[in-house]
Design a protein around this motif. Structure first.
Motif, PDB file in Angstrom:
ATOM      1  N   ALA A 197      42.356  31.317  36.258  1.00 55.00           N
ATOM      2  CA  ALA A 197      42.270  32.292  35.172  1.00 55.00           C
ATOM      3  C   ALA A 197      43.464  32.172  34.231  1.00 55.00           C
ATOM      4  O   ALA A 197      43.311  32.144  32.999  1.00 55.00           O
ATOM      5  CB  ALA A 197      42.184  33.705  35.751  1.00 55.00           C
ATOM      6  N   HIS A 198      44.653  32.094  34.790  1.00 50.63           N
ATOM      7  CA  HIS A 198      45.851  31.970  33.951  1.00 50.63           C
ATOM      8  C   HIS A 198      45.795  30.693  33.106  1.00 50.63           C
ATOM      9  O   HIS A 198      46.152  30.712  31.917  1.00 50.63           O
ATOM     10  CB  HIS A 198      47.106  31.958  34.818  1.00 50.63           C
ATOM     11  N   HIS A 199      45.339  29.589  33.694  1.00 52.23           N
ATOM     12  CA  HIS A 199      45.320  28.320  32.963  1.00 52.23           C
ATOM     13  C   HIS A 199      44.348  28.378  31.788  1.00 52.23           C
ATOM     14  O   HIS A 199      44.675  27.914  30.678  1.00 52.23           O
ATOM     15  CB  HIS A 199      44.945  27.180  33.911  1.00 52.23           C
ATOM     16  N   LEU A 200      43.170  28.939  32.002  1.00 50.82           N
ATOM     17  CA  LEU A 200      42.193  29.052  30.908  1.00 50.82           C
ATOM     18  C   LEU A 200      42.723  29.949  29.792  1.00 50.82           C
ATOM     19  O   LEU A 200      42.615  29.622  28.606  1.00 50.82           O
ATOM     20  CB  LEU A 200      40.869  29.595  31.445  1.00 50.82           C
ATOM     21  N   LEU A 201      43.305  31.077  30.155  1.00 49.99           N
ATOM     22  CA  LEU A 201      43.829  32.002  29.150  1.00 49.99           C
ATOM     23  C   LEU A 201      45.027  31.400  28.417  1.00 49.99           C
ATOM     24  O   LEU A 201      45.164  31.547  27.192  1.00 49.99           O
ATOM     25  CB  LEU A 201      44.216  33.321  29.804  1.00 49.99           C
ATOM     26  N   ASP A 202      45.888  30.708  29.159  1.00 49.40           N
ATOM     27  CA  ASP A 202      47.085  30.137  28.542  1.00 49.40           C
ATOM     28  C   ASP A 202      46.748  29.021  27.549  1.00 49.40           C
ATOM     29  O   ASP A 202      47.515  28.774  26.609  1.00 49.40           O
ATOM     30  CB  ASP A 202      48.031  29.590  29.616  1.00 49.40           C
ATOM     31  N   ALA A 204      44.485  30.600  50.625  1.00 44.84           N
ATOM     32  CA  ALA A 204      44.676  31.807  49.817  1.00 44.84           C
ATOM     33  C   ALA A 204      43.779  31.684  48.583  1.00 44.84           C
ATOM     34  O   ALA A 204      44.228  31.344  47.491  1.00 44.84           O
ATOM     35  CB  ALA A 204      46.140  31.961  49.428  1.00 44.84           C
ATOM     36  N   HIS A 205      42.475  31.942  48.777  1.00 43.71           N
ATOM     37  CA  HIS A 205      41.479  31.704  47.738  1.00 43.71           C
ATOM     38  C   HIS A 205      41.745  32.516  46.476  1.00 43.71           C
ATOM     39  O   HIS A 205      41.554  32.016  45.357  1.00 43.71           O
ATOM     40  CB  HIS A 205      40.079  32.029  48.273  1.00 43.71           C
ATOM     41  N   ARG A 206      42.153  33.761  46.634  1.00 40.17           N
ATOM     42  CA  ARG A 206      42.394  34.607  45.463  1.00 40.17           C
ATOM     43  C   ARG A 206      43.515  34.025  44.607  1.00 40.17           C
ATOM     44  O   ARG A 206      43.442  34.056  43.369  1.00 40.17           O
ATOM     45  CB  ARG A 206      42.721  36.038  45.887  1.00 40.17           C
ATOM     46  N   ASP A 207      44.546  33.505  45.267  1.00 40.49           N
ATOM     47  CA  ASP A 207      45.650  32.908  44.517  1.00 40.49           C
ATOM     48  C   ASP A 207      45.161  31.706  43.711  1.00 40.49           C
ATOM     49  O   ASP A 207      45.585  31.495  42.568  1.00 40.49           O
ATOM     50  CB  ASP A 207      46.768  32.476  45.470  1.00 40.49           C
ATOM     51  N   GLY A 208      44.285  30.906  44.303  1.00 43.59           N
ATOM     52  CA  GLY A 208      43.747  29.756  43.585  1.00 43.59           C
ATOM     53  C   GLY A 208      42.941  30.160  42.370  1.00 43.59           C
ATOM     54  O   GLY A 208      43.058  29.556  41.288  1.00 43.59           O
ATOM     55  N   ALA A 209      42.108  31.194  42.528  1.00 44.36           N
ATOM     56  CA  ALA A 209      41.312  31.672  41.396  1.00 44.36           C
ATOM     57  C   ALA A 209      42.204  32.266  40.313  1.00 44.36           C
ATOM     58  O   ALA A 209      41.919  32.134  39.114  1.00 44.36           O
ATOM     59  CB  ALA A 209      40.300  32.706  41.886  1.00 44.36           C
ATOM     60  N   ARG A 210      43.293  32.907  40.713  1.00 45.49           N
ATOM     61  CA  ARG A 210      44.237  33.440  39.728  1.00 45.49           C
ATOM     62  C   ARG A 210      44.852  32.313  38.905  1.00 45.49           C
ATOM     63  O   ARG A 210      45.050  32.446  37.682  1.00 45.49           O
ATOM     64  CB  ARG A 210      45.329  34.249  40.434  1.00 45.49           C
ATOM     65  N   MET A 211      45.174  31.191  39.566  1.00 45.66           N
ATOM     66  CA  MET A 211      45.712  30.035  38.840  1.00 45.66           C
ATOM     67  C   MET A 211      44.727  29.559  37.775  1.00 45.66           C
ATOM     68  O   MET A 211      45.115  29.227  36.653  1.00 45.66           O
ATOM     69  CB  MET A 211      46.004  28.902  39.818  1.00 45.66           C
TER      70      MET A 211
END
Length: 347
Positions: free
Chosen positions: A188-193, A179-186
């Motif tokens: 993005a969230h980590h960098l922003l957080d 689930a590549h999109r889910d991995g990329a979402r993780m």
């Protein structure tokens, strides 16, 4: 000094306490044998050291117990380009992990991989011919480009095959994917957080479906969190391409404070360029990779990355093909794995 005779089916039968016919059925992969008897026979095989005669077994099963592991592309390369393609594949930690997973499944079952490269119209046709002529029972296909025609050719020819990664155009073949999109979402969230606000991304080659998916998932999450524009540079899943992409991004966006690279080799190249420019990772710029390959731990600092369980995926790919070959599975299926964020020092 006399030579010890090789263990026979009769030896295994005595050791397991079953008939010779039962041993033969288990050794030849007949599925109707009671599971408890199968376990008893397999344990007896291990204790006695019995090795089936592959030629005799092939006469019974009509299988070579050989599986083609095909690395395929979309182009029509030749000469030095072909050598470069082969060298690039063999140097990529990702491919080594695929081979490990495939062999881990095949070896205990006395099955063997046959490596093929299908990087031109000629080599694709040769692979098809080899499979039609019985050089291998079926194919495990790792495509390096979204436009790879080989999956459709295999499906049209009715040849058993399983794909690593979802094909860009639907074909009636089984596949495993992430689930590549889910991995990329993780990512993005980590960098922003962690407080990054001037974030860029280095994609893989956009002719590869996984690269497209990772970019889409990253952009979507960034937009949902109020960042509608993310500067992008395309890489080639290599260390050098990651360095080149980061150099270009820094020239245009010198205030960058977060980077998502679509694989670990490129992320390693990103970190190298940042060090050379006097930027500290993660104090000045946080970096996240993708795959959790050997490059993630070799990087300085060690990479925070999105883990793709490549070995497990490759093992399941081999299992699916084996099930198709044995008739235990008759319809195509898909197995989608979930990614995991592995937090280390780079972000």
């Amino acid at each position: 000094m006399s030579r010890r005779a090789a263990p026979t089916l009769e030896d295994v039968a005595r050791e397991a306490g079953v008939s010779r016919a039962t041993v033969s059925r288990v050794v030849n992969g007949v599925q109707s044998v009671d599971p408890a008897l199968q376990d008893a026979v397999r344990q007896a095989v291990e204790r006695t050291g019995y090795a089936p005669n592959r030629a005799a077994r092939s006469l019974v099963t009509r299988r070579t117990e050989t599986v083609a592991l095909i690395v395929s592309g979309a182009g029509d390369v030749s000469g030095e380009e072909r050598n470069a393609f082969t060298a690039r594949v063999l140097a990529d930690p990702f491919f080594g992990r695929v081979v490990t997973g495939v062999v881990d499944y095949l070896r205990p079952r006395s099955m063997h991989p046959l490596l093929m490269f299908a990087d031109s119209a000629q080599t694709r046709q040769q692979a098809l011919n080899d499979l039609r002529q019985g050089s291998a029972d079926g194919a495990l296909v790792v495509s390096t480009h979204a436009d790879d025609p080989l999956p459709a050719l295999l499906a049209d020819a009715g040849l058993p095959a399983v794909l690593f990664a979802r094909p860009s155009r639907p074909v009636p073949l089984s596949y495993v994917d992430l689930a590549h999109r889910d991995g990329a979402r993780m990512a993005a969230h980590h960098l922003l957080d962690r407080g990054c606000r001037r974030i860029v991304t280095v994609t893989g080659p956009l002719g590869v479906y996984a690269s497209q998916d990772r970019l889409a998932g990253f952009r979507d999450t960034m937009a949902r969190r109020g960042h509608p524009y993310v500067p992008v540079a395309e890489g080639g899943f290599t260390l050098d391409s990651g360095m080149a992409a980061m150099s270009g991004l820094l020239a245009e966006h010198p205030d960058v404070d977060g980077v998502f690279a679509a694989n670990d080799l490129m992320a390693q190249g990103v970190c190298q360029v940042l060090r050379e420019r006097g930027r500290r990772v993660p104090d000045d710029v946080a970096v996240i990779g993708f795959d959790d390959s050997s490059a993630a731990t070799a990087c300085r600092p060690p990479l925070t990355t999105v883990r793709q369980p490549v070995e497990e995926m490759a093992s399941v790919m081999a299992r699916l093909l084996d099930e198709h070959l044995r008739g235990a599975r008759t319809e195509p299926t898909s197995v989608i794995f979930d990614p995991e964020l592995v937090v280390r020092e780079s972000a």
